[in-house]
Design an enzyme around this catalytic site. Structure first.
Site, PDB file in Angstrom:
ATOM      1  N   ASP A   1       6.076  -0.107  -2.644  1.00  0.00           N
ATOM      2  CA  ASP A   1       6.097  -0.780  -3.947  1.00  0.00           C
ATOM      3  C   ASP A   1       6.967  -2.022  -3.830  1.00  0.00           C
ATOM      4  O   ASP A   1       7.778  -2.116  -2.921  1.00  0.00           O
ATOM      5  CB  ASP A   1       6.820   0.107  -4.982  1.00  0.00           C
ATOM      6  CG  ASP A   1       5.977   1.257  -5.423  1.00  0.00           C
ATOM      7  OD1 ASP A   1       4.794   1.277  -5.090  1.00  0.00           O
ATOM      8  OD2 ASP A   1       6.532   2.149  -6.115  1.00  0.00           O
TER       9      ASP A   1
ATOM     10  N   ASP B   1       0.849   8.346  -9.236  1.00  0.00           N
ATOM     11  CA  ASP B   1       0.982   8.108  -7.798  1.00  0.00           C
ATOM     12  C   ASP B   1       0.928   9.422  -7.014  1.00  0.00           C
ATOM     13  O   ASP B   1       0.805   9.413  -5.794  1.00  0.00           O
ATOM     14  CB  ASP B   1       2.327   7.423  -7.490  1.00  0.00           C
ATOM     15  CG  ASP B   1       2.342   5.974  -7.924  1.00  0.00           C
ATOM     16  OD1 ASP B   1       1.244   5.387  -8.023  1.00  0.00           O
ATOM     17  OD2 ASP B   1       3.433   5.426  -8.169  1.00  0.00           O
TER      18      ASP B   1
ATOM     19  N   ASP C   1       6.189   6.073  -7.648  1.00  0.00           N
ATOM     20  CA  ASP C   1       7.155   6.581  -8.614  1.00  0.00           C
ATOM     21  C   ASP C   1       6.500   7.199  -9.846  1.00  0.00           C
ATOM     22  O   ASP C   1       7.057   8.077 -10.462  1.00  0.00           O
ATOM     23  CB  ASP C   1       8.154   5.486  -9.027  1.00  0.00           C
ATOM     24  CG  ASP C   1       7.479   4.162  -9.338  1.00  0.00           C
ATOM     25  OD1 ASP C   1       6.292   4.188  -9.714  1.00  0.00           O
ATOM     26  OD2 ASP C   1       8.125   3.116  -9.205  1.00  0.00           O
TER      27      ASP C   1
HETATM   28  P1  ATP Z   1       5.514  -2.042  -8.366  1.00  0.00           P
HETATM   29  O1  ATP Z   1       4.201  -1.357  -8.338  1.00  0.00           O
HETATM   30  O2  ATP Z   1       5.817  -2.817  -7.172  1.00  0.00           O
HETATM   31  O3  ATP Z   1       6.659  -1.182  -8.824  1.00  0.00           O
HETATM   32  P2  ATP Z   1       5.318  -3.240 -10.932  1.00  0.00           P
HETATM   33  O4  ATP Z   1       6.533  -2.614 -11.506  1.00  0.00           O
HETATM   34  O5  ATP Z   1       5.091  -4.675 -11.279  1.00  0.00           O
HETATM   35  O6  ATP Z   1       5.305  -3.219  -9.406  1.00  0.00           O
HETATM   36  P3  ATP Z   1       3.746  -1.687 -12.665  1.00  0.00           P
HETATM   37  O7  ATP Z   1       4.902  -0.916 -13.125  1.00  0.00           O
HETATM   38  O8  ATP Z   1       2.438  -1.049 -12.427  1.00  0.00           O
HETATM   39  O9  ATP Z   1       4.062  -2.423 -11.346  1.00  0.00           O
HETATM   40  O10 ATP Z   1       3.552  -2.892 -13.690  1.00  0.00           O
HETATM   41  C1  ATP Z   1       2.411  -3.704 -13.661  1.00  0.00           C
HETATM   42  C2  ATP Z   1       2.537  -4.770 -14.687  1.00  0.00           C
HETATM   43  O11 ATP Z   1       2.568  -4.200 -15.976  1.00  0.00           O
HETATM   44  C3  ATP Z   1       3.802  -5.597 -14.574  1.00  0.00           C
HETATM   45  O12 ATP Z   1       3.638  -6.689 -13.711  1.00  0.00           O
HETATM   46  C4  ATP Z   1       4.021  -6.048 -15.999  1.00  0.00           C
HETATM   47  O13 ATP Z   1       3.253  -7.200 -16.272  1.00  0.00           O
HETATM   48  C5  ATP Z   1       3.453  -4.892 -16.825  1.00  0.00           C
HETATM   49  N1  ATP Z   1       4.535  -4.006 -17.256  1.00  0.00           N
HETATM   50  C6  ATP Z   1       5.395  -3.330 -16.472  1.00  0.00           C
HETATM   51  N2  ATP Z   1       6.251  -2.589 -17.203  1.00  0.00           N
HETATM   52  C7  ATP Z   1       5.913  -2.797 -18.489  1.00  0.00           C
HETATM   53  C8  ATP Z   1       6.410  -2.311 -19.748  1.00  0.00           C
HETATM   54  N3  ATP Z   1       7.432  -1.459 -19.822  1.00  0.00           N
HETATM   55  N4  ATP Z   1       5.810  -2.754 -20.868  1.00  0.00           N
HETATM   56  C9  ATP Z   1       4.780  -3.591 -20.795  1.00  0.00           C
HETATM   57  N5  ATP Z   1       4.272  -4.073 -19.674  1.00  0.00           N
HETATM   58  C10 ATP Z   1       4.819  -3.698 -18.520  1.00  0.00           C
END
Ligand code: ATP
Length: 911
Positions: free
Chosen positions: A339, A648, A644
C-alpha cells in the site's frame, strides 16, 4: 433465557435481549448511551474477569517432559540400556541412560523456550476494540470489555463480546464463525420475537463475527464464556505451534533416516554375528552406538529454537509473525506488493492547497498543530471574506469522524489522519466546529468504503430541508456532480475539463486530492445508501494534502532492488499522486503506472505481461489486489502483499505472505494475515525478509552440520563392523561424542547472525527439497573425511606403539575437533569462513566450543571419566596433530565450497 440469566452479573433478565427495546437493555445493565464510567468499568472488570474465551489447556511440564521420551529412537535406546544391563555392561547402560535423559532435558528446555518466545509475541497482537466510556471513545484491549459497555462497530472490526445493537448504519456482519453462513447479514436495531433463532437475530452482534460493511453501536450483554461462542464451546483458541514446510520435510526425513539406520544396524548386526568377527554382545553394543550416532535425535529441538529465535528477531523489527510457516516463506519472497498511505508514506496529512471553481489558495503549517494560515497569491486571507470557502470548510467539518486532541503542548490526531487534517484546517481558518456541528446535527452517515471511494453524512439544513455533505476521490465526485458552486455561492453547470486539469496539477506534485460536494434531499430523508449518490450533487471544490514519504523507505527499496525483489505499489489513490510518490521514494525514475480501470480492461495474458514491468497500480479496489496476487503466483513468484481493510482479507489470505497493518489495519485484515506490522512501515517488511533469509540459512546450517557429522560418525563404526576391523571408537565413546557435540555445538547455529551479503542475493527458489543433491554430496564428502581422519589417526597411533585404548582416545578427540572445525565452515554457506569474522565466531559458538573443550579434557584426563570411557591421557604432540587435522579439514571443506560455488552455483542457482 437461561443465557440471559447467566449473562447478567448486574441485572436479572426475564426475557432474551433480542426481544427487548435497546433502552430496556441499557437499563438492565445500568448503562446509558454515554457509556459506563471508567470506575464502573473497572469494578465490573474486577467482578467479571477478563473477556477471554478459555484456551485449550496446554500440556503441563510433567507431561511435556514425559513426551520427550515418546519417540521411536528413545525406545530403542531404553531397550539397549536394559539389554546392556542384562549383558553385564553396567557402564554402557549408564551412559545410554545419561544420553536419553540429557536429550530429553535439552529438548524440554528448548521447546519450552521456543513456546515462551512465541507466546510473548502472540500477545503483541491481541485484538482491540472501540468503546464509549465517560462519553469518550477509547480503543481498549478486547479482553477488557465488560457487560454494559457501549461498543462501536466499523467495517473490519471483530465483535469483542455479544452485543444488543443500539444503532446501525448499513451494518452488515460476517457471522460465518458462529452460524456457518458465509454471506454477510444485514443488521438493524428493532426488537424481535422471543422465539427468533440465533441466525435470524438481526439486532444482535455476536462475539467472533466481523463487520463486513457499515457502522453500528451496541451494548455488551455477555462476555467471555457467557457469549454464544463461549457456550457453544467451539472455536476455542487452540494453542499450537504449526510446523513450517522445512520442519515437516525434516520430520519426515528424520523418520526415514531412523528406519533406514535401524535396518542397516540390523543387517550389520546379523552380518557381524554370522561372520563371527565380533562377540555377539559387543556387536550388539556396536550397532546400538551406530544407531544412536546416525539418528539426529536432537535436531527437531534445535530447529524449533532456530525458528523461535527468528520470530523473536522479527518482532524486534516490528514484524509480528502470526503463522509460523511465514518465517520461511519470507526468505523466498520475490515480489512485495505494498500500500502507499501509511506504509510508504507517514500517513500524517496536512492540507496544503484548496481549489474552488474560480479561486486557488495555499495553506501554511505542517502536521496537526493549528498554526498556519490560508493564503491567496502569497497574502493571508480571512476565509469569511471569500464566499466559496466557508461552505467547503463546513462540509469538510461535517463529513468527518476525526478529532484533534491536545496532549501536553502538542496536538494529536484521533481517527482518520486525512479527516484530522481537515479539522486542523478548520482551526487554522478560525471556524467554530462545535457550533457548525450543533447547527447541522448528523442524522446518519454512509461510511467511507474503498470500493465506492466516498463518504457522506446527512444533515437538516437551515431551510427545513435536508442535505448530504460528501467527500471522496475527485473522479468519483465529478462523476456524480452535475453542477459546481462558484465563488459567489451560485450553482452552475460543472466544468469537468477544468476540474480534471486542476486535480491533475495537484496530484502531479504528489499531493493526495480530496473533493467535496453537497446534495439536497427531502426533509424527511432519514437513511442514505450508495444508490442515493449517483447524480445531481453539487461540486464545491478540492483540497490537496501532503503526506510525506517515510524517510527510511527509500533505502529499504534500494535493498529490495539489490536483493532482486520487485516492489509494486498498489494504492487506492490517484495515478498521478501515486506515480510522483513512487518517483520520490526511488521505486523507479520513471514509474510505470496502471490504473484499476485499465486493469479491468486487460485479459489475463495482457496482465501477465504487464505485471513484470509495472511499478504502480493506482485507483485499485481490494478485488484488484486479489487478481494481482493470482497473476504473480501464476508466474511462480513468491509474493508478500499488504492490506488493512476488511475487503483486503481475501488477497491477504491468498498471498504467500499476507501482511496486515498493526495500527491502521482492521481486525479482519489482521486475522487473515500471516504477519502484522506493528509500525505499519514498509521497511519492516524488508527487515522481515532479511530475517526470513537468515532463519532459512540457519535452519540449513543446523541441518548441514548435523547430518554429515552424525552420518560420518556412524560410518566409522559401520565400516569397522563390515570389514571385521577393530572398532576405532567404542559404542560408549560414540555415545559420548554424539551427546557432547549435538548439545554444545549444534545448538549454537540457531544463534547465527545474518551473513554479509544476504540482501545482495536473489531470493531462493521456494519448494526446494532439503535432501537435494548438494546435501547428499555434503554428507558423502564429509563422511569420507571423517572416516579418513578417524582411521588415519587410529592406525597411526597403533603403528606408533600406543595401546588400543590410547588410540581410541585420540580418535574420539579427532572426531570432536573435526566437528568443531566443520562447524566454523558451516557458519558461512554463502561465503568463505576463513576470515577474521569467521575465525572469531559468535558468543554462542565460543561458549559451545569452550564447553566441548572442557568436556574433552575431562574425558581424556579425568580418572573417573577414564574409568567409564576406557580412555587414556594423550600427549601434547598428539594433541597438536589432532588440531592440525581439524585445520586441514576446514581448509579442504572451504576449498570444496569455493569450487562448488564457482562451477555449479551459477548453473543451478543453488549454494
Ligand atoms: P492505500 O491503498 O495506499 O492505503 P489510499 O489510502 O489512498 O491508498 P483508499 O483508502 O482506498 O486508498 O482511498 C482511496 C481514495 O478514497 C483516496 O485517494 C481518497 O480520495 C478517498 N478517501 C480516502 N479516505 C477517505 C475518507 N475517509 N473519506 C472520503 N474519501 C476518502
Amino acid at each position: 433465557m437461561s443465557r440471559a440469566k447467566k449473562n447478567t452479573t448486574t441485572a436479572a433478565a426475564p426475557q432474551p435481549w433480542h426481544s427487548m427495546a435497546p433502552s430496556t437493555v441499557l437499563e438492565r445493565f445500568k448503562s446509558n448511551p454515554h457509556g459506563l464510567t471508567d470506575q464502573e468499568a473497572a469494578e465490573r472488570y474486577q467482578k467479571n474477569g477478563p473477556n477471554r474465551l478459555p484456551t485449550y489447556k496446554r500440556r503441563g511440564p510433567a507431561i511435556r517432559l514425559f513426551l520427550q521420551f515418546h519417540n521411536l529412537l528413545i525406545y530403542v535406546l531404553i531397550g539397549a540400556a536394559l539389554l546392556s544391563l542384562v549383558l553385564g555392561h553396567g557402564i554402557d547402560a549408564l551412559v545410554i541412560a545419561a544420553v536419553v535423559l540429557l536429550n530429553a532435558l535439552i529438548g524440554f528446555i528448548q521447546e519450552g523456550q521456543a513456546e515462551k518466545a512465541l507466546d510473548a509475541i502472540r500477545t503483541m497482537i491481541d485484538p482491540h476494540c472501540s468503546v464509549l466510556r465517560d462519553n469518550c471513545r477509547h480503543s481498549i484491549a478486547a479482553d477488557h470489555v465488560v457487560p454494559g459497555d457501549i461498543v462501536f462497530l466499523d467495517a473490519g472490526d471483530r465483535v469483542p463480546a455479544d452485543l444488543r445493537l443500539l444503532s446501525s448504519h448499513a451494518l452488515h456482519m460476517d457471522e460465518a464463525a458462529l452460524t456457518g453462513e458465509s454471506l454477510p447479514v444485514e443488521k438493524h436495531t428493532g426488537s424481535l420475537a422471543q422465539s427468533t433463532a440465533l441466525a435470524d437475530r438481526s439486532n444482535m452482534a455476536y462475539t467472533g463475527s466481523y463487520v463486513a460493511s457499515g457502522q453500528g453501536m451496541g451494548v455488551v450483554v455477555a462476555t467471555a464464556q457467557n457469549t454464544q461462542l463461549g457456550q457453544i464451546g467451539t472455536m476455542l483458541q487452540k494453542v499450537e505451534v504449526p510446523k513450517t514446510p522445512l520442519i515437516i520435510q525434516m520430520d519426515q526425513f528424520a523418520r526415514t533416516l531412523a528406519l533406514l539406520t535401524l535396518s542397516v544396524a540390523a543387517i550389520a548386526f546379523l552380518y557381524t554375528t554370522l561372520i563371527g568377527t565380533t562377540p555377539v554382545a559387543d556387536a550388539f553394543m556396536a550397532v546400538i552406538g551406530l544407531a544412536v550416532s546416525a539418528i539426529p535425535e536432537g535436531l527437531p529441538a534445535v530447529l524449533s529454537i532456530t525458528l523461535a529465535l527468528g520470530v523473536q528477531r522479527m518482532a524486534k523489527r516490528h514484524a509480528i509473525i502470526r503463522r509460523l510457516p511465514a518465517v520461511e516463506t519470507l526468505g523466498a519472497v520475490s515480489v512485495i506488493c505494498t500500500d502507499k498511505t501509511g506504509t510508504l508514506t507517514r500517513n500524517e496529512m496536512t492540507v496544503s492547497a484548496l481549489a474552488l471553481s474560480d479561486a486557488a489558495y495555499d495553506v501554511t503549517g505542517a502536521g496537526y498543530e493549528p498554526e498556519g494560515a490560508i493564503l491567496q497569491d502569497g497574502q493571508t486571507i480571512d476565509p469569511a471574506g471569500h464566499p466559496g470557502l466557508p461552505a467547503l470548510l463546513e462540509v469538510a467539518a461535517l463529513c468527518n469522524d476525526a478529532r484533534i486532541r491536545k496532549s501536553g503542548s502538542t496536538h494529536v490526531a484521533e481517527g482518520d489522519p486525512m479527516e484530522a487534517a481537515l479539522i486542523t484546517l478548520a482551526m487554522k481558518a478560525g471556524q467554530d466546529l462545535a457550533q457548525i456541528r450543533h447547527q447541522f446535527p448528523r442524522r446518519t452517515a454512509l461510511p467511507f468504503d474503498a470500493r465506492h471511494r466516498f463518504m457522506a453524512t446527512l444533515h437538516p439544513d437551515a431551510q427545513g430541508q435536508c442535505f448530504a455533505a460528501i467527500k471522496g476521490a475527485p473522479e468519483k465526485l465529478l462523476a456524480i456532480c452535475t453542477k459546481e458552486r462558484n465563488a459567489q455561492g451560485e450553482d452552475r453547470p460543472i466544468d469537468l475539463a477544468g476540474w480534471h486539469k486542476k486535480i491533475g496539477q495537484l496530484a502531479a506534485q504528489g499531493q493526495r486530492v480530496l473533493a467535496f460536494a453537497v446534495k439536497s434531499f427531502p426533509a424527511d430523508k432519514q437513511e442514505i445508501s450508495v444508490q442515493d449518490f449517483e447524480t445531481d450533487a453539487v461540486f464545491l471544490g478540492c483540497m490537496g494534502f501532503i503526506d510525506p514519504p517515510r524517510k527510511e523507505v527509500a533505502s529499504a527499496i534500494k535493498d529490495c532492488h539489490t536483493a532482486s525483489i520487485h516492489v509494486v505499489m498498489i494504492t487506492g489513490d490517484h495515478a498521478a499522486t501515486a506515480t510522483e510518490i513512487a518517483r520520490q521514494i526511488g521505486l523507479s525514475n520513471t514509474p510505470e503506472t496502471i490504473t484499476g480501470a485499465e486493469l479491468d480492461r486487460m485479459d489475463d495474458p495482457a496482465l501477465a505481461a504487464a505485471i513484470t514491468k509495472t511499478d504502480v497500480f493506482a485507483r485499485t479496489t481490494p478485488e484488484h489486489k486479489l487478481r494481482l496476487v493470482e497473476a504473480f503466483q501464476k508466474q511462480k513468484r513468491v509474493l508478500a502483499m499488504t492490506g488493512d481493510g476488511v475487503n483486503d482479507a481475501p488477497a491477504l489470505k491468498r498471498a504467500d505472505v499476507g501482511v496486515a497493518m498493526g495500527k491502521k489495519g482492521t481486525e479482519a485484515a489482521k486475522q487473515a494475515a500471516d504477519m502484522v506490522l506493528a509500525d505499519d512501515n514498509f521497511s519492516s517488511i524488508v527487515a522481515a525478509v532479511r530475517e526470513g533469509r537468515t532463519v532459512y540459512d540457519n535452519l540449513m546450517k543446523v541441518i548441514g552440520w548435523t547430518l554429515p557429522t552424525s552420518i560420518g560418525e556412524a560410518m566409522t563404526i559401520l565400516i569397522a563392523l563390515f570389514f571385521g576391523l577393530a572398532l576405532p571408537v567404542t559404542p560408549v565413546q560414540i555415545l559420548w561424542i554424539n551427546m557432547i557435540t549435538a548439545v554444545a555445538l549444534g545448538t549454537t547455529l540457531a544463534f547465527e547472525p545474518t551473513e554479509p551479503g544476504t540482501m545482495s542475493r536473489p531470493p531462493r527458489k521456494s519448494g526446494r527439497p532439503i535432501l537435494d543433491g548438494a546435501l547428499i554430496w555434503q554428507v558423502l564428502f564429509l563422511s569420507v573425511l571423517f572416516l579418513a581422519g578417524a582411521f588415519g589417526v587410529f592406525y597411526k597411533a597403533q603403528a606408533n606403539g600406543l595401546p588400543i585404548e590410547a588410540a581410541r582416545t585420540i580418535v574420539v578427540n579427532t572426531l570432536v575437533v573435526m566437528e568443531i572445525f566443520y562447524l566454523f565452515s558451516v557458519r558461512y554457506i554463502h561465503g568463505s569462513s576463513i576470515t577474521l569474522r569467521g575465525v572469531i565466531g559468535t558468543k554462542a559458538v565460543l561458549i559451545g566450543v569452550a564447553l566441548v573443550a572442557v568436556g574433552q579434557l575431562a574425558f581424556t584426563y579425568l580418572p573417573a571419566m577414564q574409568a567409564v570411557f576406557d580412555t587414556r591421557p594423550i600427549s601434547l604432540v598428539d594433541g597438536a596433530i589432532i588440531l592440525l587435522i581439524g585445520i586441514a579439514l576446514i581448509v579442504i571443506v572451504e576449498m570444496e565450497k569455493k569450487i562448488r560455488r564457482t562451477f555449479f552455483a551459477r548453473k543451478t542457482g543453488k549454494i
